[in-house]
Design an enzyme around this catalytic site. Structure first.
Site, PDB file in Angstrom:
ATOM      1  N   GLU A 163     -27.731   1.650-112.956  1.00 54.56           N
ATOM      2  CA  GLU A 163     -26.482   1.977-113.647  1.00 54.56           C
ATOM      3  C   GLU A 163     -25.330   1.163-113.059  1.00 54.56           C
ATOM      4  O   GLU A 163     -25.131   1.119-111.851  1.00 54.56           O
ATOM      5  CB  GLU A 163     -26.178   3.462-113.510  1.00 54.56           C
ATOM      6  CG  GLU A 163     -24.875   3.873-114.178  1.00 54.56           C
ATOM      7  CD  GLU A 163     -24.462   5.295-113.831  1.00 54.56           C
ATOM      8  OE1 GLU A 163     -23.870   5.963-114.671  1.00 54.56           O
ATOM      9  OE2 GLU A 163     -24.732   5.714-112.689  1.00 54.56           O
TER      10      GLU A 163
ATOM     11  N   GLN B 113     -27.940  -0.952-118.057  1.00 59.03           N
ATOM     12  CA  GLN B 113     -27.554   0.452-118.227  1.00 59.03           C
ATOM     13  C   GLN B 113     -26.106   0.626-117.821  1.00 59.03           C
ATOM     14  O   GLN B 113     -25.699   0.256-116.717  1.00 59.03           O
ATOM     15  CB  GLN B 113     -28.426   1.406-117.420  1.00 59.03           C
ATOM     16  CG  GLN B 113     -28.096   2.855-117.823  1.00 59.03           C
ATOM     17  CD  GLN B 113     -28.862   3.898-117.071  1.00 59.03           C
ATOM     18  OE1 GLN B 113     -28.736   3.988-115.857  1.00 59.03           O
ATOM     19  NE2 GLN B 113     -29.633   4.714-117.775  1.00 59.03           N
TER      20      GLN B 113
ATOM     21  N   CYS C 121     -28.390  10.717-115.989  1.00 62.29           N
ATOM     22  CA  CYS C 121     -28.494  10.668-114.533  1.00 62.29           C
ATOM     23  C   CYS C 121     -27.799  11.865-113.888  1.00 62.29           C
ATOM     24  O   CYS C 121     -26.615  12.108-114.135  1.00 62.29           O
ATOM     25  CB  CYS C 121     -27.867   9.371-114.007  1.00 62.29           C
ATOM     26  SG  CYS C 121     -27.953   9.227-112.203  1.00 62.29           S
TER      27      CYS C 121
ATOM     28  N   ASN D 210     -40.321   9.208-120.499  1.00 63.00           N
ATOM     29  CA  ASN D 210     -39.936   8.874-119.125  1.00 63.00           C
ATOM     30  C   ASN D 210     -40.272  10.037-118.203  1.00 63.00           C
ATOM     31  O   ASN D 210     -39.922  11.175-118.488  1.00 63.00           O
ATOM     32  CB  ASN D 210     -38.438   8.562-119.081  1.00 63.00           C
ATOM     33  CG  ASN D 210     -37.941   8.304-117.672  1.00 63.00           C
ATOM     34  OD1 ASN D 210     -36.944   8.831-117.257  1.00 63.00           O
ATOM     35  ND2 ASN D 210     -38.652   7.470-116.938  1.00 63.00           N
TER      36      ASN D 210
END
Length: 428
Positions: A51, A94, A123, A202
């Site tokens: 990120e 991301q 997240c 995921n």
């Protein structure tokens, strides 16, 4: 509004196929270039960066690093994002954001160097959540929709979104359908039966057998791998895992070749090696540079080879830059052969005299004085003509004589005598 509409009509939209794909997941401190490189090498279809917060990207400067063969987004000495042609069309950035306008500004900045933008809406890390990013966005679905809509409508590359399951199945389905309506290319979450766009599974995938199991119990055929790749990026090999010693050697060599920050390299390598008590693990723990890392895994010779090649490349680039500068300056400063200097204003005055048949107005031109600045440290010089001569033609003739013979008169300093005032100096 008209300009924006016209811009949208002319913008060429790129697409990515997310069906039946295996992807390296975005992971904090793990998704740097060496990990992405190895994942692609061993079979990943796409790779995600860790990120990166929108404001960091916006403040960064895009640099073409010819010495390393990379594209770098730098904030002073900090690498925000580094990429090469090796992952062109396969790297997904991301984005950490909670503002539609900042999200678009950041995405536009890197649009030319990434295959897609993935908005982080899942997240749970504290640094993301306290900034209103990541999983914090799940509490504000309207903001998620606003961010995604702004990106989809204004970018030429695909936009994806990664979310976590909500408290109930119904809430998750409702959110995923709203996200699908924005026009995103894919969503990473378990909801394949609810939407028509690709959904990427995921979590808890450690080998190809795990993927086959998920395919049998759902309609999902694309997968995002995180922890398994963190332990060994050869997870993407259909033929099975490679020895970890081979992996840490390759990873270390990539860090040396692309001049990666040693702190990040050290962290990733310790995640791969895991045993921190043996010789290699202990050397990685004690390492304080890329040189230490390469030495610890038996690749010190490669490290010195890279340094030599980098120095040679730097010399080559310096010579190219110098050659270009010389070529530019040559056009700006052509060679001028040595010749008597004729002041422009004096030449202009002579041309006027010739046009008037050599006549000079004695009343209005009693004295004509042209000052020419000399070189530093030398006396200034001037041409002085007395306009009170009885024969004007002789005055003009004398002017030409002075120029033709390259003679000028030295302007005296205050301390010079009147005698030296009209001393003639011959130009060389």
């Amino acid at each position: 509004m008209k300009n924006n509409k016209k811009k949208k009509e002319t913008m060429i939209k790129k697409t990515i196929d997310f069906e039946n794909k295996v992807i390296l997941a975005p992971m904090v401190r793990i998704g740097s270039f060496p990990m992405r490189y190895l994942s692609l090498k061993y079979g990943a279809d796409y790779v995600c960066t860790c990120e990166i917060v929108d404001k960091r990207i916006i403040k960064s400067t895009r640099i073409v690093n010819k010495k390393l063969g990379t594209i770098d987004y730098m904030n002073k000495d900090r690498i925000e994002f580094r990429t090469t042609d090796y992952e062109k069309g396969k790297v997904i950035l991301q984005l950490g954001t909670c503002d539609p306008d900042l999200a678009l500004q950041a995405a536009k900045h890197v649009e030319q160097d990434v295959a897609a933008i993935d908005v982080n809406c899942g997240c749970p890390k504290r640094f993301s959540v306290i900034g209103g990013m990541g999983a914090a966005l799940l509490a504000n679905p309207d903001k998620i929709i606003a961010i995604l809509t702004n990106l989809v409508n204004n970018l030429s590359i695909p936009v994806t979104c990664k979310i976590r399951l909500l408290n109930t199945y119904e809430e998750t389905i409702d959110l995923v359908k709203r996200i699908e309506a924005t026009g995103v290319a894919a969503i990473t979450v378990h909801c394949r039966d609810a939407v028509k766009i690709p959904v990427i599974a995921n979590g808890d995938i450690f080998c190809y057998d795990d993927m086959e199991k998920i395919k049998k119990i759902s309609n999902i055929n694309s997968f995002m791998i995180a922890r398994a790749a963190q332990s060994n990026p050869s997870i993407f090999r259909r033929d099975g895992l490679l020895p970890k010693l081979q992996i840490v050697k390759e990873y270390s060599k990539l860090c040396a070749k692309y001049d990666m920050p040693y702190q990040n390299a050290k962290y990733a390598l310790l995640c791969i090696w895991q045993d921190h008590q043996d010789n290699i693990g202990y050397s990685l723990v004690k390492s304080k540079s890329i040189h230490d890392i390469c030495k610890g895994v038996g690749e010190e010779e490669y490290y010195y080879q890279v340094l030599k090649e980098r120095n040679e490349k730097e010399i080559e680039l310096s010579e190219e830059t110098r050659a270009k500068q010389e070529e530019t300056y040559a056009d700006q400063c052509p060679y001028i052969p040595r010749a008597p200097y004729i002041p422009k204003n004096l030449k202009h005055a002579l041309d006027e005299s010739d046009d008037k048949g050599g006549k000079v107005d004695n009343e209005n031109k009693k004295d004509e004085k042209i000052v020419v600045k000399g070189d530093e440290g030398k006396e200034n010089v001037h041409v002085e003509v007395n306009g009170n001569n009885e024969n004007n033609n002789e005055v003009t003739k004398e002017k030409k004589s002075i120029i033709d013979e390259s003679k000028i008169i030295t302007e005296p300093n205050s301390q010079e005598s009147e005698k030296n005032k009209h001393k003639k100096i011959k130009l060389s």
